[in-house]
Design a protein around this motif. Sequence first.
Motif, PDB file in Angstrom:
ATOM      1  N   ALA A 277      62.399  -7.914  43.272  1.00 33.25           N
ATOM      2  CA  ALA A 277      62.493  -6.553  42.680  1.00 33.25           C
ATOM      3  C   ALA A 277      63.304  -5.567  43.307  1.00 33.25           C
ATOM      4  O   ALA A 277      63.469  -5.804  44.680  1.00 33.25           O
ATOM      5  N   VAL A 278      63.823  -4.633  42.658  1.00 34.08           N
ATOM      6  CA  VAL A 278      64.875  -3.655  43.338  1.00 34.08           C
ATOM      7  C   VAL A 278      64.345  -2.417  42.770  1.00 34.08           C
ATOM      8  O   VAL A 278      63.794  -2.313  41.814  1.00 34.08           O
ATOM      9  N   PRO A 279      64.768  -1.333  43.450  1.00 34.17           N
ATOM     10  CA  PRO A 279      64.512   0.188  42.978  1.00 34.17           C
ATOM     11  C   PRO A 279      65.290   0.762  42.176  1.00 34.17           C
ATOM     12  O   PRO A 279      66.628   0.361  42.361  1.00 34.17           O
ATOM     13  N   VAL A 280      64.980   1.409  41.218  1.00 40.26           N
ATOM     14  CA  VAL A 280      65.876   2.195  40.483  1.00 40.26           C
ATOM     15  C   VAL A 280      65.480   3.621  40.291  1.00 40.26           C
ATOM     16  O   VAL A 280      64.006   3.742  40.163  1.00 40.26           O
ATOM     17  N   ALA A 281      66.476   4.609  40.213  1.00 43.88           N
ATOM     18  CA  ALA A 281      65.923   6.083  40.301  1.00 43.88           C
ATOM     19  C   ALA A 281      65.384   6.395  38.998  1.00 43.88           C
ATOM     20  O   ALA A 281      65.811   6.196  37.858  1.00 43.88           O
ATOM     21  N   ARG A 282      63.978   6.950  38.905  1.00 39.65           N
ATOM     22  CA  ARG A 282      63.374   7.572  37.946  1.00 39.65           C
ATOM     23  C   ARG A 282      63.773   9.022  37.763  1.00 39.65           C
ATOM     24  O   ARG A 282      63.972   9.509  36.619  1.00 39.65           O
ATOM     25  N   GLN A 283      63.835   9.675  38.819  1.00 40.70           N
ATOM     26  CA  GLN A 283      63.956  11.436  38.758  1.00 40.70           C
ATOM     27  C   GLN A 283      64.451  11.900  40.174  1.00 40.70           C
ATOM     28  O   GLN A 283      64.017  11.352  41.342  1.00 40.70           O
TER      29      GLN A 283
END
Length: 151
Positions: free
Chosen positions: A69-75
């Motif tokens: 799992a990797v984080p991606v910017a939502r806001q």
Amino acid sequence: MTTFPGLDFPWEALPAERRHEMQRTVQASDLDDLDHVNNTVYLSWCEAVARAHALRLDMGTAALAALGAVPVARQHTITYLRPALLGEVLRVRTALLEHAGLRSVRGYTIDRLTGAEPQRLVECRTDWVWVDPVTGRPRRAPTDVATRFGF
């Protein structure tokens, strides 16, 4: 005591694993037509301090992808309080404020260190969503992530 948005206790009270800081000196290439730091540069500094934080804990993109799992910017929400100018020394801080399931929240501050007392210039918050690095579909963050980042 140093205030940090999203915390009701001092920055210094956070576990070391949940916070990171670095310094930047404003360069000519950081400036816009008004001779102050361009708004996109502040966001790039926030990303840089977050990346440095993750790498410090051996949780960079490659390590996270290996965990699934990797984080991606939502806001991103950025509040500009004062401009930064050529040659000023700035402190860029980040702290993981929340981490649960599919999302994490990171706060940032950028303070001017040039002068007698630090002066707050920018506050930022980024909401991150965890996704599977292969499919791009939402996925809960691995337990190792929470542990490594001090939750």
